[in-house]
Design a protein around this motif. Structure first.
Motif, PDB file in Angstrom:
ATOM      1  N   PRO A  97       0.809  -1.227   0.000  1.00 19.14           N
ATOM      2  CA  PRO A  97       0.000   0.000   0.000  1.00 19.14           C
ATOM      3  C   PRO A  97       0.842   1.276   0.000  1.00 19.14           C
ATOM      4  CG  PRO A  97      -0.094  -1.059   2.159  1.00 19.14           C
ATOM      5  CD  PRO A  97       0.656  -1.984   1.238  1.00 19.14           C
ATOM      6  N   SER A  98       2.142   1.152   0.274  1.00 19.69           N
ATOM      7  CA  SER A  98       3.025   2.319   0.302  1.00 19.69           C
ATOM      8  C   SER A  98       3.508   2.634  -1.111  1.00 19.69           C
ATOM      9  CB  SER A  98       4.223   2.044   1.214  1.00 19.69           C
ATOM     10  OG  SER A  98       5.205   3.040   1.049  1.00 19.69           O
ATOM     11  N   LEU A  99       3.024   3.739  -1.656  1.00 16.79           N
ATOM     12  CA  LEU A  99       3.427   4.131  -3.013  1.00 16.79           C
ATOM     13  C   LEU A  99       4.933   4.373  -3.123  1.00 16.79           C
ATOM     14  CD1 LEU A  99       2.577   4.728  -5.913  1.00 16.79           C
ATOM     15  CD2 LEU A  99       2.134   7.093  -5.197  1.00 16.79           C
ATOM     16  N   PRO A 100       5.564   5.070  -2.173  1.00 15.03           N
ATOM     17  CA  PRO A 100       7.023   5.255  -2.282  1.00 15.03           C
ATOM     18  C   PRO A 100       7.776   3.925  -2.262  1.00 15.03           C
ATOM     19  CG  PRO A 100       6.118   6.787  -0.666  1.00 15.03           C
ATOM     20  CD  PRO A 100       5.013   5.840  -1.047  1.00 15.03           C
ATOM     21  N   GLU A 101       7.328   2.993  -1.427  1.00 11.90           N
ATOM     22  CA  GLU A 101       7.973   1.673  -1.377  1.00 11.90           C
ATOM     23  C   GLU A 101       7.800   0.941  -2.701  1.00 11.90           C
ATOM     24  OE1 GLU A 101       7.766  -2.471   1.224  1.00 11.90           O
ATOM     25  OE2 GLU A 101       6.387  -0.836   1.674  1.00 11.90           O
ATOM     26  N   ARG A 102       6.594   0.992  -3.238  1.00  7.44           N
ATOM     27  CA  ARG A 102       6.304   0.313  -4.505  1.00  7.44           C
ATOM     28  C   ARG A 102       7.141   0.900  -5.630  1.00  7.44           C
ATOM     29  NH1 ARG A 102       1.051   0.455  -3.965  1.00  7.44           N
ATOM     30  NH2 ARG A 102       0.669   2.346  -5.147  1.00  7.44           N
ATOM     31  N   ARG A 103       7.264   2.227  -5.661  1.00  6.74           N
ATOM     32  CA  ARG A 103       8.032   2.879  -6.734  1.00  6.74           C
ATOM     33  C   ARG A 103       9.525   2.613  -6.621  1.00  6.74           C
ATOM     34  NH1 ARG A 103       5.101   8.769  -7.206  1.00  6.74           N
ATOM     35  NH2 ARG A 103       3.354   8.056  -8.492  1.00  6.74           N
ATOM     36  N   LEU A 104      10.030   2.529  -5.390  1.00  8.70           N
ATOM     37  CA  LEU A 104      11.466   2.294  -5.205  1.00  8.70           C
ATOM     38  C   LEU A 104      11.815   0.825  -5.356  1.00  8.70           C
ATOM     39  CD1 LEU A 104      14.321   3.197  -4.400  1.00  8.70           C
ATOM     40  CD2 LEU A 104      13.627   2.912  -2.005  1.00  8.70           C
ATOM     41  N   TRP A 105      11.191  -0.028  -4.573  1.00 12.24           N
ATOM     42  CA  TRP A 105      11.612  -1.429  -4.501  1.00 12.24           C
ATOM     43  C   TRP A 105      10.951  -2.323  -5.531  1.00 12.24           C
ATOM     44  CZ3 TRP A 105      15.995  -1.394  -2.613  1.00 12.24           C
ATOM     45  CH2 TRP A 105      16.339  -0.586  -1.535  1.00 12.24           C
ATOM     46  N   GLY A 106       9.817  -1.923  -6.083  1.00 14.57           N
ATOM     47  CA  GLY A 106       9.191  -2.732  -7.131  1.00 14.57           C
ATOM     48  C   GLY A 106      10.140  -2.987  -8.297  1.00 14.57           C
ATOM     49  N   PRO A 107      10.655  -1.929  -8.944  1.00 12.27           N
ATOM     50  CA  PRO A 107      11.581  -2.143 -10.065  1.00 12.27           C
ATOM     51  C   PRO A 107      12.867  -2.866  -9.666  1.00 12.27           C
ATOM     52  CG  PRO A 107      10.750   0.109 -10.073  1.00 12.27           C
ATOM     53  CD  PRO A 107      10.302  -0.513  -8.784  1.00 12.27           C
ATOM     54  N   VAL A 108      13.377  -2.544  -8.487  1.00 12.52           N
ATOM     55  CA  VAL A 108      14.620  -3.187  -8.043  1.00 12.52           C
ATOM     56  C   VAL A 108      14.420  -4.692  -7.918  1.00 12.52           C
ATOM     57  CG1 VAL A 108      16.259  -3.394  -6.130  1.00 12.52           C
ATOM     58  CG2 VAL A 108      15.509  -1.130  -6.887  1.00 12.52           C
ATOM     59  N   THR A 109      13.332  -5.097  -7.271  1.00 10.64           N
ATOM     60  CA  THR A 109      13.127  -6.531  -7.070  1.00 10.64           C
ATOM     61  C   THR A 109      12.703  -7.240  -8.356  1.00 10.64           C
ATOM     62  OG1 THR A 109      10.894  -6.090  -6.202  1.00 10.64           O
ATOM     63  CG2 THR A 109      12.682  -6.346  -4.594  1.00 10.64           C
ATOM     64  N   VAL A 110      12.071  -6.538  -9.271  1.00  9.99           N
ATOM     65  CA  VAL A 110      11.776  -7.142 -10.575  1.00  9.99           C
ATOM     66  C   VAL A 110      13.087  -7.465 -11.288  1.00  9.99           C
ATOM     67  CG1 VAL A 110      10.878  -6.664 -12.897  1.00  9.99           C
ATOM     68  CG2 VAL A 110       9.463  -6.174 -10.897  1.00  9.99           C
ATOM     69  N   VAL A 111      14.019  -6.522 -11.298  1.00 10.00           N
ATOM     70  CA  VAL A 111      15.321  -6.755 -11.940  1.00 10.00           C
ATOM     71  C   VAL A 111      16.064  -7.891 -11.233  1.00 10.00           C
ATOM     72  CG1 VAL A 111      17.590  -5.732 -12.417  1.00 10.00           C
ATOM     73  CG2 VAL A 111      15.507  -4.430 -12.875  1.00 10.00           C
ATOM     74  N   MET A 112      16.008  -7.914  -9.902  1.00  7.21           N
ATOM     75  CA  MET A 112      16.678  -8.989  -9.163  1.00  7.21           C
ATOM     76  C   MET A 112      16.081 -10.349  -9.522  1.00  7.21           C
ATOM     77  SD  MET A 112      17.144  -7.207  -5.427  1.00  7.21           S
ATOM     78  CE  MET A 112      18.228  -8.447  -4.721  1.00  7.21           C
ATOM     79  N   SER A 113      14.764 -10.416  -9.624  1.00 14.34           N
ATOM     80  CA  SER A 113      14.117 -11.685  -9.980  1.00 14.34           C
ATOM     81  C   SER A 113      14.490 -12.122 -11.389  1.00 14.34           C
ATOM     82  CB  SER A 113      12.594 -11.558  -9.841  1.00 14.34           C
ATOM     83  OG  SER A 113      12.231 -11.403  -8.494  1.00 14.34           O
ATOM     84  N   LEU A 114      14.492 -11.174 -12.323  1.00 17.89           N
ATOM     85  CA  LEU A 114      14.885 -11.514 -13.697  1.00 17.89           C
ATOM     86  C   LEU A 114      16.338 -11.983 -13.743  1.00 17.89           C
ATOM     87  CD1 LEU A 114      13.149  -8.615 -15.660  1.00 17.89           C
ATOM     88  CD2 LEU A 114      12.450 -11.028 -15.569  1.00 17.89           C
ATOM     89  N   ALA A 115      17.194 -11.331 -12.971  1.00 14.42           N
ATOM     90  CA  ALA A 115      18.600 -11.741 -12.919  1.00 14.42           C
ATOM     91  C   ALA A 115      18.720 -13.162 -12.356  1.00 14.42           C
ATOM     92  CB  ALA A 115      19.402 -10.761 -12.073  1.00 14.42           C
ATOM     93  N   MET A 116      17.935 -13.474 -11.331  1.00 11.14           N
ATOM     94  CA  MET A 116      17.980 -14.823 -10.756  1.00 11.14           C
ATOM     95  C   MET A 116      17.431 -15.865 -11.722  1.00 11.14           C
ATOM     96  SD  MET A 116      19.634 -15.309  -8.102  1.00 11.14           S
ATOM     97  CE  MET A 116      19.135 -17.019  -7.940  1.00 11.14           C
ATOM     98  N   ILE A 117      16.450 -15.490 -12.513  1.00 10.83           N
ATOM     99  CA  ILE A 117      15.937 -16.416 -13.540  1.00 10.83           C
ATOM    100  C   ILE A 117      17.057 -16.754 -14.514  1.00 10.83           C
ATOM    101  CG2 ILE A 117      14.370 -16.626 -15.507  1.00 10.83           C
ATOM    102  CD1 ILE A 117      12.286 -15.098 -13.737  1.00 10.83           C
TER     103      ILE A 117
END
Length: 122
Positions: A97-117
């Protein structure tokens, strides 16, 4: 590509661990974690959990680097555990529900997940 994925994952995991260490040290970044439930400094018990998470992210970075650089033989279950934690973190950061958290960590963790794939599939 697996080495590149591992290096990207490890670099971002160190960034996340640094953020967690900052939280543990009392930095007023509570609005960027835990759904923004604790704006400002985290309560003491949450600061301790941030320290545990920092150590977990550093351990995962080492595990992935050890695998892609050939420093140690890492079993598949270890890499799939890191991938699973990454995917779970990504989902939680995208639905927070935290927009700042979603904007900051959403893209970071998407990239991390893709890197792990990349790491587990190549």
């Amino acid at each position: 590509m697996a080495v590149l994925g591992g290096l990207i994952f490890a670099a971002l995991a160190v960034v996340v661990a640094g953020f967690q260490l900052g939280l543990a040290a009392g930095r007023p970044w509570g609005h960027l974690t835990m759904g923004g439930r604790y704006p400002g400094r985290l309560p003491l018990f949450m600061r301790f959990s941030a320290l545990v998470f920092a150590l977990l992210w550093l351990a995962m970075a080492w595990l992935v680097l050890a695998h892609v650089r050939g420093w140690a033989v890492v079993q598949g279950w270890g890499l799939y555990s890191v991938l699973g934690l990454c995917l779970m973190t990504t989902v939680l950061n995208l639905i927070t529900p935290s927009l700042p958290e979603r904007r900051l960590w959403g893209p970071v963790t998407v990239v991390m997940s893709l890197a792990m794939i990349l790491v587990v599939t190549l």
